[in-house]
Design a protein around this motif. Sequence first.
Motif, PDB file in Angstrom:
ATOM      1  N   LYS A  31      -0.045  -5.476   0.529  1.00 10.83           N
ATOM      2  CA  LYS A  31      -1.404  -5.371  -0.008  1.00 10.83           C
ATOM      3  C   LYS A  31      -2.112  -6.707   0.168  1.00 10.83           C
ATOM      4  O   LYS A  31      -1.563  -7.767  -0.134  1.00 10.83           O
TER       5      LYS A  31
ATOM      6  N   ASP B 128      -0.156   2.739  -4.956  1.00 11.75           N
ATOM      7  CA  ASP B 128       0.473   1.544  -4.379  1.00 11.75           C
ATOM      8  C   ASP B 128       1.954   1.507  -4.743  1.00 11.75           C
ATOM      9  O   ASP B 128       2.432   2.271  -5.597  1.00 11.75           O
TER      10      ASP B 128
ATOM     11  N   THR C  71       0.839  -1.188   0.000  1.00 17.41           N
ATOM     12  CA  THR C  71       0.000   0.000   0.000  1.00 17.41           C
ATOM     13  C   THR C  71       0.878   1.244   0.000  1.00 17.41           C
ATOM     14  O   THR C  71       2.100   1.166   0.183  1.00 17.41           O
ATOM     15  N   LYS C  72       0.251   2.405  -0.160  1.00 17.59           N
ATOM     16  CA  LYS C  72       1.027   3.645  -0.161  1.00 17.59           C
ATOM     17  C   LYS C  72       1.722   3.878   1.180  1.00 17.59           C
ATOM     18  O   LYS C  72       2.683   4.647   1.266  1.00 17.59           O
TER      19      LYS C  72
END
Length: 396
Positions: A296, A329, A290-291
């Motif tokens: 994820k 992402d 994820t950012k």
Amino acid sequence: IRLETNKANPFSAVVKLGGDLGLGAECASIVEVMQATRQLIDPEDIIYDSPAKTIGEIDMALNKGILINLDNEIELKKVQRCLQDSGWSTRNDAVPRIGLRINPQMEAGTISVTSTATKTSKFGLPLRDEPGHVKDLFLANPFLNTLHIHTGSQGCPMDLSAKGIKIATDLALEVNREANRRQIQHLDIGGGVPGDYDEDGEKGGGSLYRFSEYREAIDSLAPHLWSEGFRIYTEMGRSLTCKMGWTAARVEAVKDVGGRRIAVCHVGADLFPRTAYQPHNWPHRISIMTKDGDPKEGKVMKQDVAGPLCFSGDLLATERLLPCIEDGDIVVVHDTGAYTYSMHSRYNSRLGPAVYGYDGVSEGGNCRFTVVKAAEKPQDVWQFWDSPSYAEVTDS
């Protein structure tokens, strides 16, 4: 003598780290030779292996005391000229280490472009085309005291490498018998252990085989390698540094095309040309974060991971099962410590990314990072493309 192949990972910090750990340097260009000496690698532990050496480069390496492996008879003539011009035969300093690279003209491994001892390979002097000719070259040139064999690396099984080493060892012993002296004193058994791009390196290091398996294969086919008093050099690259690195890039955009999701990120064929052009031979494991940097999660689906370059083949993965990728992402490409940044392309004038090293966890639980290479700026790319007449041009 254990050498690290500079072409696999030529960052100065890595070359110096290898030297600090007792590794020498195998160099494929004169600039790599200069890089190794710049990082204080002992010239006794440096080998120069380019197949296209100029007479000036040969002379420089000779005067630095670096071992030179000659690729062809033209280079042999250049060395003869250098030795004559410099008066080596009347000098009292160290005897130069000069060798011939042989090509036993064997079968290829599973990847033809990394199999370097085939019937028509561009490397080395062929043994089968003119049986006995290479031996005659050694006997006619008494200063030749090194023999170099390199069957290949990725895609080459251990028994293929060991077979080449046996051929080289047998030839060295034959030359020494006919010369009635230990003319060949050094054996350079180039070619490393194939890297493992599928797993986390449970076998140890980053190789498909344990190093002990490499030794066992040699012992099985060429046990006399160790017992005849040769000084032996090994050239490992991918298996030493492959697992040292990973590459992270932000996903800038996603789109659904023809029923497939495509995620476009900031790295592609500019760092992974082999993966783009031969994905069946050079796949990399990919993880999605994820950012915020968390793994994820969610249902996986077939997706493409594309790079930023202006051609359709700029793909890191095709139809790869991954969690649903969204813009923002982070794509993490595993096992990029070898033959990645060293193959960087200037296509589209992309900026080279920063490289960081980390060596442990601090008291607060954070990694200690060191800048290995700063991120490039536009000026760095312009300098690459500029001619001297544009030296005064600015970004204004």
